[in-house]
Enzyme design. Structure first.
Site, PDB file in Angstrom:
ATOM      1  N   ARG A   1    -131.020   9.246  44.453  1.00 54.07           N
ATOM      2  CA  ARG A   1    -129.688   9.134  43.865  1.00 54.07           C
ATOM      3  C   ARG A   1    -128.662   9.738  44.823  1.00 54.07           C
ATOM      4  NH1 ARG A   1    -128.370  11.268  37.814  1.00 54.07           N
ATOM      5  NH2 ARG A   1    -128.416  13.392  38.608  1.00 54.07           N
TER       6      ARG A   1
ATOM      7  N   ARG B   1    -126.900  15.599  45.331  1.00 55.68           N
ATOM      8  CA  ARG B   1    -126.617  16.823  44.597  1.00 55.68           C
ATOM      9  C   ARG B   1    -127.674  17.878  44.892  1.00 55.68           C
ATOM     10  NH1 ARG B   1    -125.625  14.938  38.491  1.00 55.68           N
ATOM     11  NH2 ARG B   1    -127.160  16.591  38.206  1.00 55.68           N
TER      12      ARG B   1
ATOM     13  N   LYS C   1    -128.987   8.483  31.057  1.00 53.25           N
ATOM     14  CA  LYS C   1    -128.102   8.843  29.942  1.00 53.25           C
ATOM     15  C   LYS C   1    -126.659   8.446  30.255  1.00 53.25           C
ATOM     16  CE  LYS C   1    -129.030  13.302  29.927  1.00 53.25           C
ATOM     17  NZ  LYS C   1    -130.134  13.456  30.905  1.00 53.25           N
TER      18      LYS C   1
ATOM     19  N   ARG D   1    -136.106  21.096  36.704  1.00 46.31           N
ATOM     20  CA  ARG D   1    -135.267  20.550  35.625  1.00 46.31           C
ATOM     21  C   ARG D   1    -136.121  19.823  34.590  1.00 46.31           C
ATOM     22  NH1 ARG D   1    -131.453  17.055  39.075  1.00 46.31           N
ATOM     23  NH2 ARG D   1    -130.555  16.293  37.127  1.00 46.31           N
TER      24      ARG D   1
ATOM     25  N   ARG E   1    -128.631  20.632  24.480  1.00 50.68           N
ATOM     26  CA  ARG E   1    -129.839  20.705  25.291  1.00 50.68           C
ATOM     27  C   ARG E   1    -130.732  21.869  24.876  1.00 50.68           C
ATOM     28  NH1 ARG E   1    -127.440  17.977  30.258  1.00 50.68           N
ATOM     29  NH2 ARG E   1    -129.115  17.834  31.751  1.00 50.68           N
TER      30      ARG E   1
HETATM   31  P1  ADP Z   1    -129.046  15.401  34.375  1.00 46.86           P
HETATM   32  O1  ADP Z   1    -128.919  14.820  33.006  1.00 46.86           O
HETATM   33  O2  ADP Z   1    -129.424  14.401  35.409  1.00 46.86           O
HETATM   34  O3  ADP Z   1    -129.874  16.646  34.383  1.00 46.86           O
HETATM   35  P2  ADP Z   1    -126.434  16.588  34.170  1.00 46.86           P
HETATM   36  O4  ADP Z   1    -125.271  16.283  35.019  1.00 46.86           O
HETATM   37  O5  ADP Z   1    -126.399  16.216  32.743  1.00 46.86           O
HETATM   38  O6  ADP Z   1    -127.645  15.871  34.890  1.00 46.86           O
HETATM   39  O7  ADP Z   1    -126.786  18.140  34.242  1.00 46.86           O
HETATM   40  C1  ADP Z   1    -126.837  18.819  35.452  1.00 46.86           C
HETATM   41  C2  ADP Z   1    -126.929  20.319  35.199  1.00 46.86           C
HETATM   42  O8  ADP Z   1    -125.762  20.750  34.489  1.00 46.86           O
HETATM   43  C3  ADP Z   1    -128.088  20.770  34.334  1.00 46.86           C
HETATM   44  O9  ADP Z   1    -129.283  20.929  35.071  1.00 46.86           O
HETATM   45  C4  ADP Z   1    -127.548  22.108  33.796  1.00 46.86           C
HETATM   46  O10 ADP Z   1    -127.625  23.126  34.761  1.00 46.86           O
HETATM   47  C5  ADP Z   1    -126.070  21.805  33.588  1.00 46.86           C
HETATM   48  N1  ADP Z   1    -125.799  21.345  32.212  1.00 46.86           N
HETATM   49  C6  ADP Z   1    -125.309  20.132  31.822  1.00 46.86           C
HETATM   50  N2  ADP Z   1    -125.229  20.050  30.488  1.00 46.86           N
HETATM   51  C7  ADP Z   1    -125.682  21.242  30.005  1.00 46.86           C
HETATM   52  C8  ADP Z   1    -125.892  21.781  28.714  1.00 46.86           C
HETATM   53  N3  ADP Z   1    -125.603  21.075  27.601  1.00 46.86           N
HETATM   54  N4  ADP Z   1    -126.388  23.036  28.610  1.00 46.86           N
HETATM   55  C9  ADP Z   1    -126.680  23.769  29.688  1.00 46.86           C
HETATM   56  N5  ADP Z   1    -126.542  23.315  30.938  1.00 46.86           N
HETATM   57  C10 ADP Z   1    -126.051  22.068  31.104  1.00 46.86           C
END
Ligand code: ADP
Ligand code: ZN
Length: 213
Positions: A127, A160, A13, A171, A88
């Site tokens: 990663r 991470r 993404k 996840r 999400r």
């Molecule tokens: P990825 O898309 O690889 O999961 P992100 O950096 O987008 O990585 O997200 C990492 C973490 O950040 C998620 O697992 C969640 O805990 C939190 N997070 C990010 N965006 C949201 C969201 N819109 N709602 C709730 N938690 C979020």
């Protein structure tokens, strides 16, 4: 263009958001990076968010909806935007609808990234991320020039906490249960554009131009 990028963790993404932002000169709003920034700055909501993120759970909707609402109030989003990692959940999609309605804005595309679980685990466990400038590397397909060090800013790269295998699996489960149902909602609105998560990085720019142009 007002774009949401939806897809499982590690499906690319962020890479797509970055390229689309360059092609069409649009701001990218990345909730994951904003939350990690808040953690680094040790703000109150950052500290709360960390407890969820490290476990691979979603951060509570109120926190995330609040930061997106704040960001969407800035003038640069009027010409368009790319939302990377938001919404999400159904609650977040409802909150976004409210925010957009109040501004008289309509979404134009929901880019859905499609990738298998096996490929996701392979990518995320290899990663490496820069904790300072958020640049992403991959031990095999995109290694840094100097082992363990960010090409862009020289910081030490990290795995991470939530890119460890058992957390990745969790996840994925959260994605399938809570986020994936949004695809149907946006499908009904005729907004979905699918992108194959396996398109090689060299071809991505042309691929995205064609999809969205
Ligand atoms: P990825 O898309 O690889 O999961 P992100 O950096 O987008 O990585 O997200 C990492 C973490 O950040 C998620 O697992 C969640 O805990 C939190 N997070 C990010 N965006 C949201 C969201 N819109 N709602 C709730 N938690 C979020
Ligand atoms: Zn860096």
């Amino acid at each position: 263009m007002k774009i949401i990028i939806l897809g499982p963790p590690g499906s690319g993404k962020g890479t797509r958001a970055h390229i689309i932002s360059e092609i069409f000169d649009l701001p990218v709003i990345t909730t994951g990076d904003m939350l990690r920034g808040a953690i680094r700055e040790k703000t109150e909501y950052g500290l709360e968010a960390k407890t969820y993120m490290d476990l691979g759970d979603l951060v509570p909707d109120d926190i995330v909806n609040g930061i997106v609402k704040e960001r969407m109030s800035r003038p640069d989003v009027v010409k368009g935007f790319i939302l990377d990692g938001y919404p999400r959940s159904v609650n977040q999609a409802d909150a976004l609808d409210e925010i957009l309605k109040a501004k008289g804005i309509k979404l134009t595309h929901v880019l859905s990234v499609v990738l298998s679980d096996e490929e996701i685990i392979e990518r995320l466990s290899k990663r490496r991320s820069c904790p300072v400038c958020n640049e992403i590397y991959h031990l095999v397909s995109k290694p840094p020039k100097k082992k363990g060090v960010c090409d862009k800013c020289g910081a030490k790269l990290i795995l991470r906490e939530d890119d460890k295998e058992d957390v990745i699996r969790h996840r994925l489960q959260v994605y399938r249960e809570t986020t994936q149902p949004l695809l149907e909602r946006y499908e009904k609105q005729g907004l979905i554009v699918e992108t194959d998560g396996e398109v090689p990085i060299e071809g991505l720019r042309d691929h995205l131009k064609e999809l969205l142009g």
